[in-house]
Enzyme design. Structure first.
Site, PDB file in Angstrom:
ATOM      1  N   GLU A 106      40.201  54.433  52.921  1.00  0.00           N
ATOM      2  CA  GLU A 106      39.378  54.033  51.761  1.00  0.00           C
ATOM      3  C   GLU A 106      38.250  55.003  51.403  1.00  0.00           C
ATOM      4  O   GLU A 106      37.101  54.597  51.217  1.00  0.00           O
ATOM      5  CB  GLU A 106      38.819  52.625  52.012  1.00  0.00           C
ATOM      6  CG  GLU A 106      39.919  51.614  52.279  1.00  0.00           C
ATOM      7  CD  GLU A 106      39.422  50.212  52.619  1.00  0.00           C
ATOM      8  OE1 GLU A 106      38.208  50.012  52.755  1.00  0.00           O
ATOM      9  OE2 GLU A 106      40.264  49.315  52.760  1.00  0.00           O
ATOM     10  N   GLU A 129      49.763  47.475  54.240  1.00  0.00           N
ATOM     11  CA  GLU A 129      49.051  46.198  54.403  1.00  0.00           C
ATOM     12  C   GLU A 129      49.523  45.176  53.367  1.00  0.00           C
ATOM     13  O   GLU A 129      48.716  44.495  52.735  1.00  0.00           O
ATOM     14  CB  GLU A 129      47.534  46.421  54.283  1.00  0.00           C
ATOM     15  CG  GLU A 129      46.997  47.468  55.233  1.00  0.00           C
ATOM     16  CD  GLU A 129      45.476  47.619  55.197  1.00  0.00           C
ATOM     17  OE1 GLU A 129      44.779  46.727  54.699  1.00  0.00           O
ATOM     18  OE2 GLU A 129      44.982  48.659  55.699  1.00  0.00           O
TER      19      GLU A 129
HETATM   20  C1  GLA Z   1      41.366  46.692  54.730  1.00  0.00           C
HETATM   21  C2  GLA Z   1      41.518  47.365  56.060  1.00  0.00           C
HETATM   22  C3  GLA Z   1      42.231  46.489  57.039  1.00  0.00           C
HETATM   23  C4  GLA Z   1      41.746  45.067  56.993  1.00  0.00           C
HETATM   24  C5  GLA Z   1      41.866  44.548  55.618  1.00  0.00           C
HETATM   25  C6  GLA Z   1      41.415  43.115  55.530  1.00  0.00           C
HETATM   26  O1  GLA Z   1      42.474  46.743  53.942  1.00  0.00           O
HETATM   27  O2  GLA Z   1      42.198  48.582  55.976  1.00  0.00           O
HETATM   28  O3  GLA Z   1      42.000  46.987  58.314  1.00  0.00           O
HETATM   29  O4  GLA Z   1      40.424  44.986  57.436  1.00  0.00           O
HETATM   30  O5  GLA Z   1      41.037  45.338  54.804  1.00  0.00           O
HETATM   31  O6  GLA Z   1      41.720  42.371  56.641  1.00  0.00           O
END
Ligand code: GLA
Length: 379
Positions: free
Chosen positions: A159, A266
């Site tokens: 990020e 994710e």
């Molecule tokens: C972000 C992070 C993850 C996790 C999610 C929410 O996407 O990369 O590690 O913390 O947020 O759970």
């Protein structure tokens, strides 16, 4: 024994050794997508260490990769300058080995879930560039070095892109103190610590036009400077109608056109109504709740289950079309009971973004993906 009874015995033996159709192995996610990509899941340490054996068994049966939900983040593994805690991460290594799953390291350099001391220098002032670079180097060397040959891929930087404004990068403490080259250096340090590990840049919201263009710019720059990067992780915290599949597909195409591997790191699909802030999965973002934004406390109605199944099916259509570029698709959680989306961006809601329900039973979305994975594909 006469011929007849001998034959009857043989038939009986054959019948008992053959799996009865009702007991034949059910298709699994890891099985039906085996030739396409790894199918991963993020798990909490409770699941790994046996507090929930049913969840552990389900995860091991269905998935071919695991990401520790928190245990390889800086704050868990390196809470104090001279203290590393490896027990939890080590448990993932054993679990992955036992169940023949790939292990993913998440994440080395992030502005969140990083302890305050990392960004503190003398007299409460920020550290110098040199001091922070040394901390970053030591951390990466120690953590990646320990799991060399055990962790297949690392999310090296998480990020780093901004969510708005003229700047390409988020104004995180990493950038403020080190400068824009903190990203290049994180990758170089990780490569030095394990030259065989696959190294990824990971971020959310990369399907929006602005962030897609900015991520391509960032990644191109890394490649031009010879930074050792394997690919890009698109987190893919999606909603029922956002982003459109055309945007999901465009992002995958643009990344693979750079010669990078693409990972879905994710994946989940938020089914609850929101205030329109789709695509911003910044964990620190909070919104006020009201009852209209939490409509399914008594269960997800059938028509919504169907919508979720259709949404997952259309997303996987894209993934399968690009299966040569995609090496892994990881779900951010195993079941609806444990998802972070029960608390984000509004606390205390009842969400249903995953493939297994609160009793760990497969949902129509799971069946839809098994069906999709079982369809014949042209090479
Ligand atoms: C972000 C992070 C993850 C996790 C999610 C929410 O996407 O990369 O590690 O913390 O947020 O759970």
């Amino acid at each position: 024994m006469n011929f007849r009874s001998h034959t009857a015995l043989l038939l009986l033996a054959a019948a008992t050794s053959l799996p009865h159709p009702a007991h034949a192995a059910e298709p699994t996610l890891r099985g039906v997508f085996e030739k396409d990509f790894l199918v991963g899941v993020a798990l909490s340490s409770g699941t790994i260490t046996g507090r929930n054996p049913k969840a552990a068994e389900l995860a091991a049966t269905q998935f071919s990769a695991i990401t520790p939900e928190n245990e390889t983040k800086w704050q868990s593994i390196h809470p104090q300058p001279d203290q590393y805690r490896f027990e939890s991460a080590d448990a993932y290594v054993s679990f992955a080995k036992e169940h023949k799953m790939e292990l993913i390291g998440h994440t080395l350099v992030w502005h969140s879930q990083t302890p305050g001391w990392v960004f503190q220098g003398e007299d409460g002032k920020p550290p110098t560039r040199e001091v922070l670079l040394k901390r970053m180097h030591d951390h990466i060397q120690t953590v990646v070095g320990r799991y060399k040959g055990k962790v297949k891929d690392w999310d090296v930087v998480n990020e780093a892109l901004s969510d708005g404004g003229p700047e390409l990068l988020r104004d995180s403490p990493w950038r403020k103190i080190i400068g824009d080259d903190f990203i290049d250096l994180a990758f170089r340090y990780a490569h030095e610590a394990d030259p065989k590990a696959e190294l990824y840049y990971n971020d959310y919201g990369l399907e929006s036009e602005r962030k897609r263009a900015n991520s391509v710019k960032l990644l191109k720059g890394l490649l031009d400077r010879g930074v050792p990067i394997t690919g890009v992780g698109t987190q893919s915290h999606f909603h029922l109608n956002q982003p459109p599949v055309a945007d999901i597909e465009k992002t995958i195409k643009d990344f693979s056109a750079l010669g990078l591997k693409v990972m879905v790191t994710e994946l989940d699909v938020d089914v609850l109504p929101g205030r329109g802030n789709f695509g911003n999965a910044d964990v620190n973002r909070r919104e006020q709740g009201d009852a209209t934004l939490n409509p399914y406390t008594a269960g997800l109605p059938e028509d919504m289950q169907k919508k979720l199944a259709e949404r997952y099916a259309e997303i996987f259509d894209v993934y399968l079309r690009h299966r040569k570029a995609i090496t892994r698709v990881t779900f951010w959680g195993l079941s609806d009971g444990q998802t972070w989306l029960n608390g984000f961006p509004i606390r205390g809601r009842t969400n249903y973004p995953l493939l297994f329900d609160r009793e760990l039973k497969p949902k129509p979305a799971f069946e839809a993906l098994i069906k999709k994975g079982s369809e014949k594909r042209t090479p």
